[in-house]
Design a protein around this motif. Structure first.
Motif, mmCIF file in Angstrom:
data_model
loop_
_atom_site.group_PDB
_atom_site.id
_atom_site.type_symbol
_atom_site.label_atom_id
_atom_site.label_comp_id
_atom_site.label_asym_id
_atom_site.label_seq_id
_atom_site.Cartn_x
_atom_site.Cartn_y
_atom_site.Cartn_z
ATOM 1 N N PHE A 22 0.623 -0.924 -0.188
ATOM 2 C CA PHE A 22 -0.198 -0.484 -0.379
ATOM 3 C C PHE A 22 0.880 1.063 0.206
ATOM 4 O O PHE A 22 0.594 1.911 -0.621
ATOM 5 C CB PHE A 22 -0.819 -0.088 1.467
ATOM 6 C CG PHE A 22 -1.922 0.902 1.269
ATOM 7 C CD1 PHE A 22 -3.290 1.273 0.559
ATOM 8 C CD2 PHE A 22 -1.499 2.049 1.803
ATOM 9 C CE1 PHE A 22 -4.363 2.052 0.316
ATOM 10 C CE2 PHE A 22 -2.513 2.818 2.561
ATOM 11 C CZ PHE A 22 -3.670 3.263 1.388
ATOM 12 N N LEU A 30 -0.318 -5.496 -3.714
ATOM 13 C CA LEU A 30 -1.026 -5.277 -3.014
ATOM 14 C C LEU A 30 -2.780 -6.413 -2.902
ATOM 15 O O LEU A 30 -3.361 -6.983 -1.761
ATOM 16 C CB LEU A 30 -1.994 -3.611 -2.773
ATOM 17 C CG LEU A 30 -3.015 -3.838 -1.803
ATOM 18 C CD1 LEU A 30 -2.593 -3.709 -0.405
ATOM 19 C CD2 LEU A 30 -3.301 -2.005 -2.135
ATOM 20 N N GLN A 77 -9.112 0.453 2.666
ATOM 21 C CA GLN A 77 -8.203 1.427 2.715
ATOM 22 C C GLN A 77 -8.348 2.321 4.337
ATOM 23 O O GLN A 77 -7.054 2.825 4.042
ATOM 24 C CB GLN A 77 -9.131 3.354 1.398
ATOM 25 C CG GLN A 77 -7.965 3.787 1.294
ATOM 26 C CD GLN A 77 -8.798 4.836 0.204
ATOM 27 O OE1 GLN A 77 -10.004 5.466 0.315
ATOM 28 N NE2 GLN A 77 -8.405 4.658 -0.957
#
Length: 88
Positions: A22, A30, A77
């Motif tokens: 990331f 990722l 995220q």
């Protein structure tokens, strides 16, 4: 009959490899580190990766598997942003 607890298959673990990928904005690494399917949205920000997510802009339709993975991508995220603030 013995009852079993539910096994959450959608629970993704944030590993150090995922945090490193990331931080490096490495889409493939990722996806591999998180075990995401090819059709799932990346948790990378959309301004970094066109297949990434933007928490401010939800997809118009949820007809594709890619769009349906939006909430998961936003959740990942946020978790990756939190984890990337902590030293490995």
């Amino acid at each position: 009959m013995k009852r079993r607890g539910s096994k959450s298959k959608n629970r993704i673990v944030i590993t150090p490899a995922a945090v490193e990928a990331f931080r490096a904005n490495d889409f493939k690494a990722l996806h591999r580190a998180l075990g995401l399917r090819p059709w799932e949205m990346s948790p990378l920000p959309r301004d970094v990766e066109p297949l990434g997510c933007d928490p401010e802009c939800q997809p118009n339709s949820m007809t594709t598997l890619f769009d349906q993975s939006f909430e998961q991508a936003v959740e990942l995220q946020r978790a990756l942003l939190e984890a990337s603030e902590c030293p490995l």
